[in-house]
Design a protein around this motif. Sequence first.
Motif, PDB file in Angstrom:
ATOM      1  N   ALA A 159       9.215   0.154  -9.148  1.00 13.26           N
ATOM      2  CA  ALA A 159       8.558   0.733  -7.985  1.00 13.26           C
ATOM      3  C   ALA A 159       9.340   0.286  -6.752  1.00 13.26           C
ATOM      4  O   ALA A 159       9.728  -0.880  -6.650  1.00 13.26           O
ATOM      5  CB  ALA A 159       7.112   0.285  -7.886  1.00 13.26           C
ATOM      6  N   ILE A 160       9.582   1.209  -5.835  1.00  9.00           N
ATOM      7  CA  ILE A 160      10.361   0.905  -4.638  1.00  9.00           C
ATOM      8  C   ILE A 160       9.516   1.222  -3.411  1.00  9.00           C
ATOM      9  O   ILE A 160       9.130   2.365  -3.184  1.00  9.00           O
ATOM     10  CB  ILE A 160      11.680   1.695  -4.603  1.00  9.00           C
ATOM     11  N   LYS A 161       9.226   0.202  -2.638  1.00  5.12           N
ATOM     12  CA  LYS A 161       8.398   0.330  -1.448  1.00  5.12           C
ATOM     13  C   LYS A 161       9.299   0.311  -0.228  1.00  5.12           C
ATOM     14  O   LYS A 161      10.164  -0.563  -0.102  1.00  5.12           O
ATOM     15  CB  LYS A 161       7.402  -0.825  -1.404  1.00  5.12           C
ATOM     16  N   ARG A 204       5.835  -7.969   8.371  1.00  3.90           N
ATOM     17  CA  ARG A 204       4.965  -8.153   7.218  1.00  3.90           C
ATOM     18  C   ARG A 204       5.683  -7.761   5.932  1.00  3.90           C
ATOM     19  O   ARG A 204       5.528  -8.406   4.883  1.00  3.90           O
ATOM     20  CB  ARG A 204       3.693  -7.309   7.371  1.00  3.90           C
ATOM     21  N   PHE A 205       6.448  -6.693   6.007  1.00  4.15           N
ATOM     22  CA  PHE A 205       7.181  -6.205   4.847  1.00  4.15           C
ATOM     23  C   PHE A 205       8.190  -7.242   4.372  1.00  4.15           C
ATOM     24  O   PHE A 205       8.295  -7.546   3.174  1.00  4.15           O
ATOM     25  CB  PHE A 205       7.892  -4.902   5.239  1.00  4.15           C
ATOM     26  N   ARG A 206       8.943  -7.804   5.289  1.00 12.45           N
ATOM     27  CA  ARG A 206       9.910  -8.835   4.924  1.00 12.45           C
ATOM     28  C   ARG A 206       9.200 -10.066   4.371  1.00 12.45           C
ATOM     29  O   ARG A 206       9.683 -10.724   3.452  1.00 12.45           O
ATOM     30  CB  ARG A 206      10.754  -9.201   6.144  1.00 12.45           C
ATOM     31  N   ARG A 207       8.042 -10.374   4.967  1.00 10.58           N
ATOM     32  CA  ARG A 207       7.286 -11.522   4.493  1.00 10.58           C
ATOM     33  C   ARG A 207       6.779 -11.292   3.076  1.00 10.58           C
ATOM     34  O   ARG A 207       6.721 -12.207   2.260  1.00 10.58           O
ATOM     35  CB  ARG A 207       6.118 -11.779   5.439  1.00 10.58           C
ATOM     36  N   GLU A 208       6.385 -10.048   2.773  1.00 10.03           N
ATOM     37  CA  GLU A 208       5.939  -9.739   1.421  1.00 10.03           C
ATOM     38  C   GLU A 208       7.063  -9.989   0.412  1.00 10.03           C
ATOM     39  O   GLU A 208       6.851 -10.572  -0.650  1.00 10.03           O
ATOM     40  CB  GLU A 208       5.477  -8.287   1.313  1.00 10.03           C
ATOM     41  N   ALA A 209       8.269  -9.552   0.742  1.00  8.68           N
ATOM     42  CA  ALA A 209       9.406  -9.769  -0.152  1.00  8.68           C
ATOM     43  C   ALA A 209       9.664 -11.255  -0.342  1.00  8.68           C
ATOM     44  O   ALA A 209       9.931 -11.720  -1.457  1.00  8.68           O
ATOM     45  CB  ALA A 209      10.649  -9.079   0.416  1.00  8.68           C
ATOM     46  N   TYR A 252      13.633  -1.899   2.062  1.00  9.27           N
ATOM     47  CA  TYR A 252      12.956  -1.592   0.810  1.00  9.27           C
ATOM     48  C   TYR A 252      12.818  -2.824  -0.074  1.00  9.27           C
ATOM     49  O   TYR A 252      13.634  -3.733  -0.041  1.00  9.27           O
ATOM     50  CB  TYR A 252      13.682  -0.474   0.046  1.00  9.27           C
ATOM     51  N   ILE A 253      11.711  -2.821  -0.823  1.00  6.60           N
ATOM     52  CA  ILE A 253      11.447  -3.850  -1.822  1.00  6.60           C
ATOM     53  C   ILE A 253      11.419  -3.171  -3.184  1.00  6.60           C
ATOM     54  O   ILE A 253      10.743  -2.153  -3.365  1.00  6.60           O
ATOM     55  CB  ILE A 253      10.093  -4.548  -1.577  1.00  6.60           C
ATOM     56  N   GLY A 258       1.704  -8.814   1.725  1.00  8.51           N
ATOM     57  CA  GLY A 258       2.194  -8.464   3.049  1.00  8.51           C
ATOM     58  C   GLY A 258       1.711  -9.356   4.166  1.00  8.51           C
ATOM     59  O   GLY A 258       2.381  -9.502   5.184  1.00  8.51           O
ATOM     60  N   ILE A 259       0.519  -9.952   4.049  1.00 15.02           N
ATOM     61  CA  ILE A 259       0.043 -10.852   5.105  1.00 15.02           C
ATOM     62  C   ILE A 259      -0.080 -12.274   4.576  1.00 15.02           C
ATOM     63  O   ILE A 259      -0.782 -13.105   5.157  1.00 15.02           O
ATOM     64  CB  ILE A 259      -1.290 -10.384   5.714  1.00 15.02           C
TER      65      ILE A 259
END
Length: 623
Positions: free
Chosen positions: A35-37, A57-62, A87-88, A156-157
């Motif tokens: 899956a690619i977000k 938030r996206f970078r933090r999720e990764a 992308y993740i 993400g958070i």
Amino acid sequence: MSDMLGKYELRRVLGKGAMGTVYEGYDPVIDRTVAIKTVRLVGADSEDAQALEELERFRREAKAAGRLQHPNIVGVFDYGETDDIAYIVMEYVDGTTLKQVLDNGERYGVDEVVRLMDALLAGLQFSHDRGVVHRDIKPANVMLTAAGAIKIADFGIARIESSSFTQAGTILGTPAYMSPEQFMGQRVDARTDIYSTGVMLYQILTGDKPFDGGLTAIMHKVLNSEPLPPSALSVAVTPALDHVVLTAMAKQPEKRYASASAFAAALRNALHAEPSTGADQDRSGRGKSGPDDDDGTLVVQSARVPTSPLPATAPGPGAWRAATPRKNLPLAGIAVGGLLVVAALGGGGYFLFGSGHGDQPAMTSAAQAGPAEGAPAPAMPPAPQQAQAPGAQASAAPDPLRIAAAVGTLPCSFLTTGRDGEQVSLSGYIGAGAPRVALDTAMAKLPGSAAQIRNTVRTVDGPYCPIFDALRPYHGVTSGGSGLAMVLSGGDRPLHDGDPISIAVKLPAFPAHLWTVYFSNDGSAVRIYPTSSDGAHAFAANATKTLGDGTQGGARMQVGAPFGTDLAVSLASSTPFPAGRIPAEGNVASMTAAMTELLSKAVGSGGQVAMELHPVLTRPKGQ
């Protein structure tokens, strides 16, 4: 679709949001669906504050999920940025969300609720142990695979221990599941996730959320009101389950369970203490919660919130123990957890096994708390004893049979007792968290002094409880061992990225056939003996077979990411193992099923069996 994103093929759109798109993708290098977000990439000087926050938030999720490789957490494999998007690349989960199940009105029996929550809490404990607090636990972020496994998604958070990006004064979360300290903008720790999980358990058991309404109404209720006991809404809920749910939802963090593993243990105890009877039904007179739109994550910066007598929460969990994310695989081999398997042919390399990472859902879990990974158990403190009259003799140390009766059937354990003269010993392995506590409690209740028992049981941090529980019925707790043993070359010490892994297997005291599997801390597994180049055959009694040393035939092995506590398992049988029943790769669930089937057939045909386990600690370079 035929678009490419880096090395990945984009096959179809799985979902779209205001900030980005999620695709089903394909990694052609290792033949894996992913899956690619994606989110829109914005510059640091952008005036779009929402886009900047979303990207952060996206970078933090990764970063948060990338360090967490566990069967009950959606795995993150890669992160990248182009000129336009970030992308993740994540594990592709074939299934649905718990929110969709609840919105469809589906209900679970109490036994199934406990099973699902046990898996969820195992993933949370693993995350907390590594300094990551999710902060947005809710049904929409809990994935259910087609096989029924639980996986936590969307970090993400998440708050990463020692990170200063999000501190006190920021409100983040989903209102219906937020803790009092989240609403107050206070610093949060693992007990915030305990609260949110308690809310979710309440909803699963009853069909209703404990607090509903708009944001202001929910906040007021969370800070000032107590929810109805779940048993007021469902006859399937016992008073013992009421106590577990309401403890998890205590308004003051210090009154909640101290850890996810403690929460899980309490839930299991409540199930066994008071089994529910009668059909599940709604007592409230209200309709069950249907689909709603109030489950969106709330992010409020520098909010002013009402004051409250609630104390600030304590600092988060201890120092981060790294679980390094997967990197690109070297052409010389395939990384499987802490193991890199390379064919040893004239110094060249070729792929010996396919990747075992994330392709199959892991269906089982283990408690993930307690002492450091793989560390020997500390000496048991003496049990409290009553004062003795002068000249009275202390109680004799318990014999191996009494110890075996007390601890031999503990869940998530693989133990052996014995005696050397007057010294009684207990060795083997126990799962972290609740299993370790149960062992220590059982040992403290034995008569005599703990000093008279040589306790070398090791706590193992990893998804290995199903393995311990599956092998235990075939293992004589008081047998004293069959002679099957495994020894790491260089001694029992942590191995670092790139180090060779060489395991000497001493066969038992009877002619035997051997099967050895290497389980990684991410739940994947490969068979390291026999292999296509080092075929199966019968060994003489007390023979030795060295695995992982290419100079002695077979596959050469070395440490690779992800790092943590891996587990090598050897099985020996006086009867041959059917070749077709021994998979070359799989996961904890599939390999455990294969092992129990083989052991059952061997014992059923009158054969002798033996088994040995050995943790392997792997670390990044410099740690």
